[in-house]
Design a protein around this motif. Structure first.
Motif, PDB file in Angstrom:
ATOM      1  N   ARG A  77      10.969  32.311 -24.330  1.00  0.00           N
ATOM      2  CA  ARG A  77      11.607  33.637 -24.309  1.00  0.00           C
ATOM      3  C   ARG A  77      11.725  34.175 -22.892  1.00  0.00           C
ATOM      4  NH1 ARG A  77       9.825  34.984 -29.495  1.00  0.00           N
ATOM      5  NH2 ARG A  77      11.537  35.743 -30.780  1.00  0.00           N
ATOM      6  N   GLU A  78      10.748  33.848 -22.045  1.00  0.00           N
ATOM      7  CA  GLU A  78      10.728  34.441 -20.706  1.00  0.00           C
ATOM      8  C   GLU A  78      11.722  33.818 -19.737  1.00  0.00           C
ATOM      9  OE1 GLU A  78       6.658  34.108 -19.581  1.00  0.00           O
ATOM     10  OE2 GLU A  78       5.994  35.572 -21.060  1.00  0.00           O
ATOM     11  N   GLU A  79      11.960  32.532 -19.862  1.00  0.00           N
ATOM     12  CA  GLU A  79      12.812  31.864 -18.875  1.00  0.00           C
ATOM     13  C   GLU A  79      14.134  31.395 -19.451  1.00  0.00           C
ATOM     14  OE1 GLU A  79      12.141  32.234 -15.872  1.00  0.00           O
ATOM     15  OE2 GLU A  79      10.101  32.934 -16.128  1.00  0.00           O
ATOM     16  N   SER A  80      14.305  31.512 -20.742  1.00  0.00           N
ATOM     17  CA  SER A  80      15.533  31.068 -21.374  1.00  0.00           C
ATOM     18  C   SER A  80      16.660  32.064 -21.154  1.00  0.00           C
ATOM     19  CB  SER A  80      15.271  30.922 -22.878  1.00  0.00           C
ATOM     20  OG  SER A  80      16.471  30.901 -23.602  1.00  0.00           O
ATOM     21  N   LEU A  81      17.884  31.567 -21.236  1.00  0.00           N
ATOM     22  CA  LEU A  81      19.041  32.459 -21.229  1.00  0.00           C
ATOM     23  C   LEU A  81      19.552  32.688 -22.656  1.00  0.00           C
ATOM     24  CD1 LEU A  81      20.892  31.370 -17.961  1.00  0.00           C
ATOM     25  CD2 LEU A  81      19.316  33.271 -18.345  1.00  0.00           C
ATOM     26  N   VAL A 124      17.153  42.941 -20.879  1.00  0.00           N
ATOM     27  CA  VAL A 124      16.027  42.667 -21.768  1.00  0.00           C
ATOM     28  C   VAL A 124      14.828  42.279 -20.915  1.00  0.00           C
ATOM     29  CG1 VAL A 124      16.614  40.215 -22.087  1.00  0.00           C
ATOM     30  CG2 VAL A 124      15.393  41.431 -23.897  1.00  0.00           C
ATOM     31  N   ASP A 125      13.634  42.556 -21.405  1.00  0.00           N
ATOM     32  CA  ASP A 125      12.456  42.271 -20.568  1.00  0.00           C
ATOM     33  C   ASP A 125      11.939  40.851 -20.805  1.00  0.00           C
ATOM     34  OD1 ASP A 125      11.093  42.522 -22.955  1.00  0.00           O
ATOM     35  OD2 ASP A 125       9.529  43.825 -22.158  1.00  0.00           O
ATOM     36  N   CYS A 126      10.867  40.509 -20.081  1.00  0.00           N
ATOM     37  CA  CYS A 126      10.365  39.142 -20.058  1.00  0.00           C
ATOM     38  C   CYS A 126      10.143  38.573 -21.458  1.00  0.00           C
ATOM     39  CB  CYS A 126       9.086  39.051 -19.224  1.00  0.00           C
ATOM     40  SG  CYS A 126       7.901  40.398 -19.495  1.00  0.00           S
ATOM     41  N   ASP A 127       9.411  39.284 -22.303  1.00  0.00           N
ATOM     42  CA  ASP A 127       9.124  38.730 -23.630  1.00  0.00           C
ATOM     43  C   ASP A 127      10.127  39.196 -24.694  1.00  0.00           C
ATOM     44  OD1 ASP A 127       8.239  41.292 -23.732  1.00  0.00           O
ATOM     45  OD2 ASP A 127       6.225  40.839 -24.464  1.00  0.00           O
ATOM     46  N   GLN A 128      11.190  39.841 -24.241  1.00  0.00           N
ATOM     47  CA  GLN A 128      12.321  40.215 -25.110  1.00  0.00           C
ATOM     48  C   GLN A 128      11.941  41.136 -26.265  1.00  0.00           C
ATOM     49  OE1 GLN A 128      15.608  37.613 -25.673  1.00  0.00           O
ATOM     50  NE2 GLN A 128      14.914  36.065 -24.237  1.00  0.00           N
TER      51      GLN A 128
END
Lengths: 138, 138
Positions: free
Chosen positions: B7-11, B83-87
Motif C-alpha cells: 500500500r505504501e509504495e504501490s501506485l 492519499v497517505d502512506c497506508d491509504q
C-alpha cells in the motif's frame, strides 16, 4: 454534556470521542502550512500534548500512547491546536524536529501520492513536489 | 490485497477502509491552502467524487451518501486528491462554490477555534483570523 449546538458555540473544550475513544488529528507544518500526517488522539494523548507542548498520539496498531519522535527524532513541537465545529477533529500546527519529516517511509509528509483518474480507473502518481502542480497557491 | 508495504509504495489506489467502511477525508481550500473540514468517505463517495469532479462524503449521522453543497450551494470542485502512506486518509484540494464556506455553522472553515491552555485547564478561543497569530507563515 450538552448536545451539538453547545459543542459548536461553546468555549469549553470537550472533544467528542468516537466509540473507540479517539478523535482524528490532522497535523500541519506550521511553517509551510501543508498537511504532514493524519493520526488519532485519545484523552490521554490530548492532555500529554497540551501539557508537554509536544504532540502525542494514540497508536491503534500498538494500542499505546506514542510521543511522536521518540524513536525517529521527528518530534512535533505544538505551535497551535484547533478544534472543529463538533469537536471530533483536531488540527495540530507543529514545528518538526530531527530531519523535519513526519512519515515513517522517510518522506516529509505522508501525502506523497496524488490520485489520478484514467479511463475511469483510479491510480496513484508520486508527487514531484510537496505542493504539486494543479494547485493554485498564492 | 497486499500488506502494508505494498500500500505504501504501490501506485495502485486501494483505500484501507476501517471496520465501518470509511476513510478520513481532510478537505483543503486549493487557493488558500487551509483546512476547511474533516469528514468521511466510503468507496461509493470516493468513486462519485472522482467521476463527477465534485466532492461527495458519507454522512455517518444520516447514513447516506452526501454531495457537498446540494442544499447549501457550497459545492466543492475537486482540484486534486492525495492519499497517505497506508491509504487510510485522503486529502481533497477543492474550489468552493456558493459563498465559499464549508461549515454548517456559516463559517468558512470548521476550524474556527483554537485550544488555549490556562492553569492546566484547556479552553477554546475564537480565531480572529483564519490563519491566526502564533503561526509562522511564509
Amino acid at each position: 454534556m450538552g448536545g451539538g449546538a453547545e459543542r459548536e458555540e461553546s468555549l469549553v473544550f470537550q472533544p467528542k470521542f468516537g466509540a473507540d475513544g479517539l478523535v482524528t488529528c490532522v497535523t500541519i507544518d506550521a511553517g509551510r502550512g501543508d498537511v504532514l500526517m493524519v493520526a488519532h488522539m485519545n484523552a490521554e494523548a490530548i492532555e500529554a500534548t497540551l501539557t508537554t507542548g509536544f504532540v502525542h498520539y494514540w497508536s491503534r496498531s500498538r494500542g499505546a500512547l506514542w510521543r511522536k519522535g521518540d524513536t525517529s527524532g521527528q518530534t512535533q513541537r505544538l505551535i497551535e491546536m484547533r478544534v472543529d465545529c463538533d469537536q471530533d477533529a483536531i488540527l495540530a500546527f507543529v514545528e518538526v524536529g530531527g530531519d523535519g519529516g513526519a512519515c515513517h517511509t522517510g518522506r516529509r509528509s505522508c501525502f506523497y501520492r496524488r490520485v489520478e483518474v484514467e479511463a475511469l480507473a483510479a491510480r496513484l502518481a508520486y508527487l514531484g513536489d510537496a505542493r504539486g502542480p494543479g494547485l493554485q497557491r498564492p
